[in-house]
Design a protein around this motif. Sequence first.
Motif, PDB file in Angstrom:
ATOM      1  N   LEU A  81       0.845  -1.291   0.046  1.00  0.00           N
ATOM      2  CA  LEU A  81       0.141  -0.158  -0.141  1.00  0.00           C
ATOM      3  C   LEU A  81       0.868   1.317   0.087  1.00  0.00           C
ATOM      4  CD1 LEU A  81      -2.912  -1.098   2.396  1.00  0.00           C
ATOM      5  CD2 LEU A  81      -3.200  -0.290   0.220  1.00  0.00           C
ATOM      6  N   ILE A  82       1.869   1.426   0.844  1.00  0.00           N
ATOM      7  CA  ILE A  82       2.861   2.459   0.813  1.00  0.00           C
ATOM      8  C   ILE A  82       3.471   2.447  -0.447  1.00  0.00           C
ATOM      9  CG2 ILE A  82       5.088   3.207   2.164  1.00  0.00           C
ATOM     10  CD1 ILE A  82       4.450   1.980   4.518  1.00  0.00           C
ATOM     11  N   SER A  83       4.127   1.264  -1.272  1.00  0.00           N
ATOM     12  CA  SER A  83       4.465   1.404  -2.422  1.00  0.00           C
ATOM     13  C   SER A  83       3.686   2.083  -3.313  1.00  0.00           C
ATOM     14  CB  SER A  83       5.080   0.032  -2.887  1.00  0.00           C
ATOM     15  OG  SER A  83       5.541  -0.094  -3.996  1.00  0.00           O
ATOM     16  N   LEU A  84       2.574   1.649  -3.596  1.00  0.00           N
ATOM     17  CA  LEU A  84       1.548   1.983  -4.445  1.00  0.00           C
ATOM     18  C   LEU A  84       1.233   3.573  -4.431  1.00  0.00           C
ATOM     19  CD1 LEU A  84      -0.711  -1.038  -4.922  1.00  0.00           C
ATOM     20  CD2 LEU A  84       0.793  -0.097  -6.732  1.00  0.00           C
ATOM     21  N   ALA A  85       1.245   4.006  -2.935  1.00  0.00           N
ATOM     22  CA  ALA A  85       0.646   5.454  -2.623  1.00  0.00           C
ATOM     23  C   ALA A  85       1.679   6.327  -2.885  1.00  0.00           C
ATOM     24  CB  ALA A  85       0.354   5.406  -1.224  1.00  0.00           C
ATOM     25  N   GLY A  86       3.101   5.608  -2.955  1.00  0.00           N
ATOM     26  CA  GLY A  86       4.526   6.270  -3.241  1.00  0.00           C
ATOM     27  C   GLY A  86       4.989   6.968  -1.893  1.00  0.00           C
ATOM     28  N   SER A  87       4.115   7.155  -0.758  1.00  0.00           N
ATOM     29  CA  SER A  87       4.968   7.328   0.566  1.00  0.00           C
ATOM     30  C   SER A  87       3.884   6.983   1.559  1.00  0.00           C
ATOM     31  CB  SER A  87       5.465   8.804   0.582  1.00  0.00           C
ATOM     32  OG  SER A  87       4.451   9.656   0.618  1.00  0.00           O
ATOM     33  N   LEU A  88       4.504   6.774   2.799  1.00  0.00           N
ATOM     34  CA  LEU A  88       3.411   6.980   3.746  1.00  0.00           C
ATOM     35  C   LEU A  88       2.663   8.068   4.094  1.00  0.00           C
ATOM     36  CD1 LEU A  88       2.461   5.194   6.407  1.00  0.00           C
ATOM     37  CD2 LEU A  88       4.333   6.272   7.682  1.00  0.00           C
ATOM     38  N   GLU A  89       3.383   9.260   3.768  1.00  0.00           N
ATOM     39  CA  GLU A  89       2.604  10.481   3.971  1.00  0.00           C
ATOM     40  C   GLU A  89       1.336  10.281   3.044  1.00  0.00           C
ATOM     41  OE1 GLU A  89       4.935  13.897   3.247  1.00  0.00           O
ATOM     42  OE2 GLU A  89       3.484  15.321   3.798  1.00  0.00           O
ATOM     43  N   LYS A  90       1.604  10.016   1.786  1.00  0.00           N
ATOM     44  CA  LYS A  90       0.592  10.104   0.742  1.00  0.00           C
ATOM     45  C   LYS A  90      -0.735   9.148   1.148  1.00  0.00           C
ATOM     46  CE  LYS A  90       2.971  11.729  -3.294  1.00  0.00           C
ATOM     47  NZ  LYS A  90       3.941  10.975  -4.179  1.00  0.00           N
ATOM     48  N   LEU A  91      -0.105   8.001   1.694  1.00  0.00           N
ATOM     49  CA  LEU A  91      -1.041   7.065   2.082  1.00  0.00           C
ATOM     50  C   LEU A  91      -2.017   7.600   3.176  1.00  0.00           C
ATOM     51  CD1 LEU A  91      -2.146   4.098   1.534  1.00  0.00           C
ATOM     52  CD2 LEU A  91      -0.792   3.352   3.261  1.00  0.00           C
ATOM     53  N   ALA A  92      -1.393   8.258   4.273  1.00  0.00           N
ATOM     54  CA  ALA A  92      -1.981   8.779   5.333  1.00  0.00           C
ATOM     55  C   ALA A  92      -2.937   9.818   4.602  1.00  0.00           C
ATOM     56  CB  ALA A  92      -0.958   9.533   6.185  1.00  0.00           C
ATOM     57  N   GLU A  93      -2.775  10.555   3.659  1.00  0.00           N
ATOM     58  CA  GLU A  93      -3.713  11.430   3.115  1.00  0.00           C
ATOM     59  C   GLU A  93      -4.766  11.155   2.448  1.00  0.00           C
ATOM     60  OE1 GLU A  93      -0.763  14.193   1.094  1.00  0.00           O
ATOM     61  OE2 GLU A  93      -0.197  15.111   3.092  1.00  0.00           O
ATOM     62  N   PHE A  94      -4.652   9.725   1.924  1.00  0.00           N
ATOM     63  CA  PHE A  94      -5.751   9.374   0.900  1.00  0.00           C
ATOM     64  C   PHE A  94      -7.142   9.076   1.775  1.00  0.00           C
ATOM     65  CE2 PHE A  94      -3.014   6.812  -2.190  1.00  0.00           C
ATOM     66  CZ  PHE A  94      -2.842   7.961  -2.850  1.00  0.00           C
ATOM     67  N   PRO A  95      -8.255   9.542   1.159  1.00  0.00           N
ATOM     68  CA  PRO A  95      -9.486   9.054   2.065  1.00  0.00           C
ATOM     69  C   PRO A  95      -9.740   7.360   1.814  1.00  0.00           C
ATOM     70  CG  PRO A  95      -9.740  10.019  -0.264  1.00  0.00           C
ATOM     71  CD  PRO A  95      -8.440  10.191   0.024  1.00  0.00           C
ATOM     72  N   SER A  96     -10.537   6.755   2.560  1.00  0.00           N
ATOM     73  CA  SER A  96     -10.368   5.465   2.781  1.00  0.00           C
ATOM     74  C   SER A  96     -10.992   4.621   1.309  1.00  0.00           C
ATOM     75  CB  SER A  96     -11.057   4.799   4.117  1.00  0.00           C
ATOM     76  OG  SER A  96     -12.535   4.957   4.042  1.00  0.00           O
ATOM     77  N   SER A  97     -12.031   5.476   0.883  1.00  0.00           N
ATOM     78  CA  SER A  97     -12.492   5.001  -0.419  1.00  0.00           C
ATOM     79  C   SER A  97     -11.326   4.834  -1.612  1.00  0.00           C
ATOM     80  CB  SER A  97     -13.553   6.235  -0.852  1.00  0.00           C
ATOM     81  OG  SER A  97     -12.888   7.555  -0.953  1.00  0.00           O
ATOM     82  N   THR A  98     -10.441   5.842  -1.327  1.00  0.00           N
ATOM     83  CA  THR A  98      -9.345   5.591  -2.342  1.00  0.00           C
ATOM     84  C   THR A  98      -8.430   4.269  -1.871  1.00  0.00           C
ATOM     85  OG1 THR A  98      -9.136   8.041  -2.642  1.00  0.00           O
ATOM     86  CG2 THR A  98      -7.188   6.524  -3.324  1.00  0.00           C
ATOM     87  N   ILE A  99      -8.266   4.299  -0.608  1.00  0.00           N
ATOM     88  CA  ILE A  99      -7.380   2.829  -0.239  1.00  0.00           C
ATOM     89  C   ILE A  99      -8.086   1.687  -0.760  1.00  0.00           C
ATOM     90  CG2 ILE A  99      -6.551   1.573   1.936  1.00  0.00           C
ATOM     91  CD1 ILE A  99      -5.760   4.388   3.209  1.00  0.00           C
ATOM     92  N   GLN A 100      -9.380   1.576  -0.675  1.00  0.00           N
ATOM     93  CA  GLN A 100     -10.046   0.660  -1.139  1.00  0.00           C
ATOM     94  C   GLN A 100      -9.921   0.130  -2.396  1.00  0.00           C
ATOM     95  OE1 GLN A 100     -14.290   1.199  -0.409  1.00  0.00           O
ATOM     96  NE2 GLN A 100     -14.897  -0.953  -0.723  1.00  0.00           N
ATOM     97  N   VAL A 101      -9.672   0.964  -3.567  1.00  0.00           N
ATOM     98  CA  VAL A 101      -9.255   0.690  -4.857  1.00  0.00           C
ATOM     99  C   VAL A 101      -7.777   0.788  -5.204  1.00  0.00           C
ATOM    100  CG1 VAL A 101     -11.645   1.374  -5.546  1.00  0.00           C
ATOM    101  CG2 VAL A 101      -9.809   3.073  -5.707  1.00  0.00           C
ATOM    102  N   ILE A 102      -6.862   1.015  -4.293  1.00  0.00           N
ATOM    103  CA  ILE A 102      -5.322   1.210  -4.716  1.00  0.00           C
ATOM    104  C   ILE A 102      -5.104  -0.039  -5.388  1.00  0.00           C
ATOM    105  CG2 ILE A 102      -3.045   1.382  -3.785  1.00  0.00           C
ATOM    106  CD1 ILE A 102      -3.805   3.193  -1.588  1.00  0.00           C
ATOM    107  N   GLY A 103      -4.497   0.095  -6.428  1.00  0.00           N
ATOM    108  CA  GLY A 103      -3.633  -1.117  -7.211  1.00  0.00           C
ATOM    109  C   GLY A 103      -4.757  -1.804  -8.005  1.00  0.00           C
ATOM    110  N   ALA A 104      -6.012  -1.132  -8.359  1.00  0.00           N
ATOM    111  CA  ALA A 104      -6.926  -1.681  -9.003  1.00  0.00           C
ATOM    112  C   ALA A 104      -6.568  -1.669 -10.540  1.00  0.00           C
ATOM    113  CB  ALA A 104      -8.346  -1.165  -8.837  1.00  0.00           C
ATOM    114  N   SER A 105      -5.924  -0.321 -10.814  1.00  0.00           N
ATOM    115  CA  SER A 105      -5.590  -0.368 -12.218  1.00  0.00           C
ATOM    116  C   SER A 105      -4.555  -1.377 -12.866  1.00  0.00           C
ATOM    117  CB  SER A 105      -4.949   1.233 -12.382  1.00  0.00           C
ATOM    118  OG  SER A 105      -3.662   1.310 -12.270  1.00  0.00           O
ATOM    119  N   LYS A 106      -4.558  -1.620 -14.091  1.00  0.00           N
ATOM    120  CA  LYS A 106      -3.868  -2.528 -14.683  1.00  0.00           C
ATOM    121  C   LYS A 106      -2.519  -2.470 -14.451  1.00  0.00           C
ATOM    122  CE  LYS A 106      -6.217  -5.874 -17.185  1.00  0.00           C
ATOM    123  NZ  LYS A 106      -7.080  -5.460 -18.089  1.00  0.00           N
ATOM    124  N   ALA A 107      -2.136  -1.132 -14.846  1.00  0.00           N
ATOM    125  CA  ALA A 107      -0.570  -0.991 -15.014  1.00  0.00           C
ATOM    126  C   ALA A 107       0.318  -1.185 -13.228  1.00  0.00           C
ATOM    127  CB  ALA A 107      -0.328   0.619 -14.996  1.00  0.00           C
TER     128      ALA A 107
END
Lengths: 336, 226
Positions: free
Chosen positions: A216-242
């Motif tokens: 999750l940290i890796s896909l968000a780019g940093s712990l800071e960014k992950l901490a800033e995501f709303p939980s609805s975003t966290i739910q779909v992190i990594g869904a995109s094909k790339a």
Amino acid sequence: MKINTWFGILETDRAGEILESSLLSKDIRELALHSLSLRDSRSNFPPEGFDLKTAALKSGFAESPAEYYSLLHEVTLEAAKLQVSGALTPDQRIIQAVEALDDINETTNALSERLFEWYGGYFPESGLGGEDLALFIAKYGSRENVSSEDPLYSKARNSMGAKLEPADEALLKGFAENVCSLYERRRQIEAYIENSMELVAPNLKLVSGPMLGARLISLAGSLEKLAEFPSSTIQVIGASKALFKHLRARAPSPKHGIIYSHPLINTAPWWVRGKVSRAVASKLSLAARIDFYSGEKNPSLTERLEAKVLQIRTLNPRPPQKRQESGAKPKKRRRK
Amino acid sequence: MPEVKKLSDGIFEVIKDKKHLATKNLDPGKNVYGEKLIPVEGVEYRTWDPRRSKLGAMVLKKFNITLKKDSKVLYLGAASGTTVSHVSDIISEGAVYAVEFAPRSMRDLIGLASRRKNIHPILADAGKPDSYSHLVEPVDIIFQDVAQPNQAEIAARNAIRFLKKDGYLLLSIKARSIDTAANPKEVFKAEMKKLEQAFEPGFEILNAKDLKPYHEDHLGVLAKLK
Ligand SMILES: C[S@@+](CC[C@H](N)C(=O)[O-])C[C@H]1O[C@@H](n2cnc3c(N)ncnc32)[C@H](O)[C@@H]1O
């Protein structure tokens, strides 16, 4: 008493006399990295009022106060430069490790498969694969060398496989050794990620497990960014094909985020998975925030999440009825 | 020829057109934040703007600043190094440990420290002195200007760990970073009480004055450990 300092580790007695010291070399880069590694340490601090300069002179690290300050200056400067360049923040190191792990997994799987096919011609009955096969080949080479204590002894004797010529045997053994060390490296990286997660994001690790948290940290780019995501975003992190390459083998379907590999979600019955994943995402988001802003470990997070998931499952014991089965007119009512 | 008057070790008043607070430039020919360089008889003085520096204001407010040329200083909240540069001038043969936690400011501070050997930059949270205890020796002076709500606590933690028995704490308290609505006088009173009583052994406050007209709603404090 053990004391960590920027120039090495000291062992002192009660009176503060140095009994033993293990000093670093005067390599600025090495000293700076050592100094940075001590930032997160949780024990062996110098006691209050400890005189580092005198200790450095007594232990023989520096010959004069002038030399002490000159080295200290270069080391603090180098460490600060490494820190602001961002390459070395602990969460960035985790991200590097996650990416290295993915690369290693890919290579290991490909090479293991090659080894399986290749050796299959010589000992098709072995029933071994992956690391076991690599270890077997590295140990024996030709099946003729299998020792009588080995459970595969009789299978090896009676095998229908071809005879392994010495030149091929040398090649296969070397190949197998490489594959073994890749498996070893993989464990090393996993252990590194686990340790780093405990230091950098203990709450996230608690809720998600070390690997999912690191991803999750890796896909968000940093712990800071992950901490800033709303939980609805966290739910779909990594869904995109790339970005999906990260989970390739594990996730059920690319339209879900990687949190679907979370045990609370992937063991939930399909009709509550959406609800459960919302609950998990919201706790993950909370955990990432605590880790980024305070860092204090809060063990009640998992308990609260498990209770919440249990509640969801008890309230929804059965799958919703399909419309056709429930009579002529479609019902609009839905349980919230 | 400008006239030079010594105020205390390493701190001067240079009169050229008007009075300037100044230090002797350790890095001749270079200024740090747009301040003037005034050469007098082969020595280059660097003017010190009290409106840009709480420490500068404290000097003009007659705080007893005990910096000597070989003092060891722990500076908490170094920012880009405006004030640190003057401390570096004053303690020419000493050491200043400059702690700052904002990476952006640290970039400037690194630039400054690479030209001044007595500045040791540390990117860290001043609230967590453990994280730099492997680097910092016992010091004669702690100067703190972090503008944080928990500044009394930060000062206490660092003083217990790093301040010599006979060392001094110089502190700038910003009323607005503690309570934006409250009356600054009340805030200052509460903060002083914290400094005196909220930890063992507590600080003894030797001097406390507001920093007007140089800084609004700021209190300067000089203290030592009880
Ligand atoms: C008012 S400025 C300091 C100005 C500086 N003393 C000068 O006169 O040049 C406050 C600085 O403290 C830093 N700071 C705030 N809290 C801090 C903390 N806990 N640890 C380290 N630095 C902190 C801020 O990033 C900011 O740069």
